[in-house]
Design a protein around this motif. Structure first.
Motif, PDB file in Angstrom:
ATOM      1  N   HIS A  28       1.898   4.665  -2.741  1.00  0.00           N
ATOM      2  CA  HIS A  28       2.034   6.103  -2.457  1.00  0.00           C
ATOM      3  C   HIS A  28       3.404   6.624  -2.913  1.00  0.00           C
ATOM      4  O   HIS A  28       3.511   7.763  -3.361  1.00  0.00           O
ATOM      5  N   TYR A  69     -10.884  10.269   3.618  1.00  0.00           N
ATOM      6  CA  TYR A  69      -9.853   9.238   3.481  1.00  0.00           C
ATOM      7  C   TYR A  69     -10.289   8.078   2.593  1.00  0.00           C
ATOM      8  O   TYR A  69      -9.620   7.742   1.620  1.00  0.00           O
ATOM      9  N   GLU A 129      -5.848   6.996  -2.145  1.00  0.00           N
ATOM     10  CA  GLU A 129      -6.021   5.862  -1.223  1.00  0.00           C
ATOM     11  C   GLU A 129      -6.731   4.701  -1.915  1.00  0.00           C
ATOM     12  O   GLU A 129      -6.389   3.540  -1.704  1.00  0.00           O
ATOM     13  N   ALA A 157      -4.254   2.948  -3.954  1.00  0.00           N
ATOM     14  CA  ALA A 157      -3.330   2.184  -3.106  1.00  0.00           C
ATOM     15  C   ALA A 157      -4.004   0.924  -2.556  1.00  0.00           C
ATOM     16  O   ALA A 157      -3.396  -0.154  -2.514  1.00  0.00           O
ATOM     17  N   HIS A 189       0.838  -1.203   0.000  1.00  0.00           N
ATOM     18  CA  HIS A 189       0.000   0.000   0.000  1.00  0.00           C
ATOM     19  C   HIS A 189       0.875   1.257   0.000  1.00  0.00           C
ATOM     20  O   HIS A 189       0.677   2.164  -0.810  1.00  0.00           O
ATOM     21  N   GLU A 190       1.860   1.287   0.883  1.00  0.00           N
ATOM     22  CA  GLU A 190       2.709   2.479   0.967  1.00  0.00           C
ATOM     23  C   GLU A 190       3.579   2.632  -0.270  1.00  0.00           C
ATOM     24  O   GLU A 190       3.870   3.752  -0.690  1.00  0.00           O
TER      25      GLU A 190
END
Ligand SMILES: [Zn+2]
Length: 91
Positions: A50, A74, A80, A83, A46-47
């Motif tokens: 980003h 969010y 998001e 992600a 997930h990160e």
């Protein structure tokens, strides 16, 4: 270092307090990722999405993120959503 990024796991101190106070487990600044906990493979992927978004938008990433956050919150945030979807697909 992991996947070309600096990974910090902060189990105490200010960074952890800021993250967990807002219900988050991680924050990414360019190629620096700070986690409040040891990341699971899903959280790590997930990160990394980003990180890619940051590479795509450069210095516009943060203001763009905040603008979209103000507009969508969010869970409906386009960054998001990308992600979440991609971190689940790329196993
Ligand atoms: Zn995220």
């Amino acid at each position: 270092m992991r996947d070309g990024c600096f990974l910090y796991v902060s189990d105490r101190g200010l960074a952890r307090w800021i993250l967990t106070r807002r219900g988050y487990v991680a924050i990414t600044f360019g190629h620096v990722i700070v986690f409040a906990i040891e990341p699971t493979p899903l959280l790590w992927r997930h990160e990394l999405v980003h990180v890619e978004q940051y590479e795509r938008y450069g210095l516009a990433f943060l203001p763009l993120y905040l603008l979209l956050y103000a507009r969508h919150g969010y869970s409906a945030h386009p960054f998001e959503r990308e992600a979440v979807i991609r971190s689940r697909l790329e196993t």
